[in-house]
Write an enzyme that holds these catalytic residues in place. Structure first.
Site, short mmCIF file in Angstrom:
data_model
loop_
_atom_site.label_atom_id
_atom_site.label_comp_id
_atom_site.label_asym_id
_atom_site.label_seq_id
_atom_site.Cartn_x
_atom_site.Cartn_y
_atom_site.Cartn_z
N LEU A 59 0.82 -1.20 0.00
CA LEU A 59 0.00 0.00 0.00
C LEU A 59 0.86 1.25 0.00
O LEU A 59 0.43 2.31 -0.47
CB LEU A 59 -0.94 0.00 1.21
N GLY A 62 8.28 3.69 2.58
CA GLY A 62 9.22 4.77 2.81
C GLY A 62 10.55 4.20 3.24
O GLY A 62 10.76 2.99 3.18
N LYS A 63 11.47 5.07 3.67
CA LYS A 63 12.79 4.60 4.08
C LYS A 63 12.73 3.69 5.29
O LYS A 63 13.47 2.72 5.41
CB LYS A 63 13.69 5.80 4.40
N PHE A 64 11.85 4.03 6.23
CA PHE A 64 11.83 3.32 7.51
C PHE A 64 10.48 2.67 7.84
O PHE A 64 10.26 2.23 8.95
CB PHE A 64 12.22 4.27 8.64
N ALA A 65 9.58 2.63 6.87
CA ALA A 65 8.27 2.04 7.12
C ALA A 65 7.69 1.50 5.83
O ALA A 65 8.02 1.95 4.74
CB ALA A 65 7.32 3.09 7.72
N VAL A 66 6.81 0.52 5.97
CA VAL A 66 6.10 -0.04 4.83
C VAL A 66 4.69 -0.40 5.29
O VAL A 66 4.48 -0.83 6.43
CB VAL A 66 6.83 -1.28 4.26
N VAL A 67 3.72 -0.19 4.42
CA VAL A 67 2.32 -0.48 4.73
C VAL A 67 1.84 -1.62 3.84
O VAL A 67 1.98 -1.56 2.61
CB VAL A 67 1.42 0.75 4.53
N LYS A 82 1.02 -1.10 9.28
CA LYS A 82 2.15 -0.19 9.07
C LYS A 82 3.33 -0.69 9.89
O LYS A 82 3.35 -0.59 11.12
CB LYS A 82 1.77 1.23 9.48
N ASP A 179 2.07 17.53 7.82
CA ASP A 179 2.36 16.87 6.54
C ASP A 179 1.07 16.58 5.78
O ASP A 179 0.88 15.48 5.25
CB ASP A 179 3.16 15.59 6.76
#
Length: 416
Positions: A59, A62-67, A82, A179
């Protein structure tokens, strides 16, 4: 750190809206503005014992997270999981994840903020199990060149009201998102167009009157001038982002986006925004007024979320909906009206005679309505042709056929 703006001229790029990611906050930032207490139970069991991760496309990343999309085994319900790394660039960021959980807990009562279901913690990462928004990001509709996919102005009004309701709730609780952008506004469904859910509180902060908060963070196209100048952050910082968001939703163009970050920041700091763009010509003047009340350099001059909800541009849509309901009574109301009509007294004109008298007026109205509709359709066609010609002439304005194709290539720290 956000680089300094170059001392360049007033050149600007009218580049088509990009799918950009949030800038990384300064490594030397303090923990001010972070909430540290949560009520949610943190599960230390293996996440996959309770959830099945759906294979295939993620979904978000990012550099330090994935969904990833997942299904709860005991209920069969779908969720968005997440996965967030606790250490980033050698620093312990667990407190920031705890803060994000605390904000989601605080916003549980708001239907405009994504709902937190459960939290899991493993050795190197934490997992936030979130409500699954099947409609995805509003980014797709913002950049679509297809008329049947792009937002209409009425769609934007409805969604903007919902965004403002969510932001108003956050601000009333002294939370700033920091953001707000199309990638962080999700839809419960895409067809029919559902309701919005605000997500990704990784950059959010708690603000208070007795302590100044200064941060260098956010997504370049959406950051307010006070962010660039390292001035105090307030709820007005979010309102600037909403002004940019409204511009993007209505036109598909990012108002301050330059060829690079430096040019983008220069455009923001100099307030280089155009209200005479071709894409704005068809908009109601009230829509431009709405944007102008937010894209103001001084934070104190910007409208609040509550004031925006009372703006004539958003109020006009509600009044039109009410008027439509009144002008189109239900079949039951019409039947009741017919049934309870009072008999005409003797000597008055018969029903047939009345119909005969009214027929010319009715026919005239029908002809007028048909003529007006025909003109509108012709005008719409010419506008499409003009727009198509303009898109061919301007090479910098590009079309997104696969807006998510480069998602994994774009670095970003906070998602969903």
């Amino acid at each position: 750190m956000i680089p300094e703006c170059p001392l360049a001229g007033d050149t600007r790029s009218r580049t088509r809206f990009l799918h950009s990611s949030a800038a990384e906050p300064s490594q030397s930032r303090s923990v001010s503005g972070l909430l540290s207490e949560i009520k949610t139970t943190i599960n230390n069991e293996t996440f996959t014992d309770h959830y099945t991760i759906i294979p295939g496309k993620e979904l978000g990343r990012g550099k330090f997270a994935v969904v990833r999309k997942c299904v709860e085994k005991c209920t069969g319900y779908e969720y968005a999981a997440k996965f967030m790394r606790k250490r980033r660039k050698g620093q312990d960021c667990r407190m920031e994840i705890i803060h994000e959980i605390a904000v989601l807990e605080l916003a549980t009562v708001s239907p405009r903020v994504v709902n937190l279901h459960q939290v899991y913690e493993m050795a190197s990462e934490m997992v936030l199990v979130l409500e699954f928004a099947a409609g995805g990001e509003i980014f797709n509709q913002c950049v679509s060149d297809r008329e049947d996919e792009a937002f209409s102005e009425e769609d934007v009004k409805r969604l903007m009201r919902q965004i403002l309701e969510g932001v108003s709730f956050l601000h009333q609780n002294n939370i700033v998102h920091l953001d707000l952008k199309p990638q962080n506004i999700l839809l419960t469904s895409s067809s029919p167009l559902g309701d919005i859910k605000i997500v990704d509180f990784g950059l959010s902060r708690m603000v208070c009157s007795h302590q100044e908060l200064r941060e260098i963070m956010g997504t370049p196209e959406y950051v307010a001038p006070e962010i660039l100048n390292y001035e105090p952050i307030s709820t007005a910082t979010d309102m600037w982002s909403i002004g940019v968001l409204a511009y993007v939703m209505l036109t598909g163009i990012s108002p301050f986006l330059g060829e690079d970050k430096q040019e983008t920041f220069l455009n923001i700091s100099q307030l280089n925004v155009s209200y005479t763009e071709e894409e704005l010509q068809h908009l109601d003047q009230a829509a431009l007024s709405f944007i102008q009340t937010l894209l103001r350099k001084q934070p104190q001059d910007r409208a609040t979320a509550e004031q925006c909800l009372k703006h004539p541009w958003l109020q006009s849509s509600e009044s039109q909906e009410t008027q439509t309901v009144e002008e189109n009574p239900s079949a039951e109301d019409q039947e009741e009206s017919t049934t309870t009509s009072i008999p005409e007294p003797p000597g008055s004109a018969t029903t047939a005679e009345k119909e005969e008298e009214e027929r010319p007026v009715t026919e005239e109205l029908i002809v007028m309505a048909a003529y007006t509709l025909g003109q509108c359709r012709q005008s719409s066609t010419s506008e499409k042709e003009a727009l198509a010609a303009e898109q061919k002439a301007i090479s910098k304005r590009f079309k997104f056929e696969e807006p998510f194709s480069a998602l994994q290539e774009v670095p970003g720290e906070f998602i969903y």
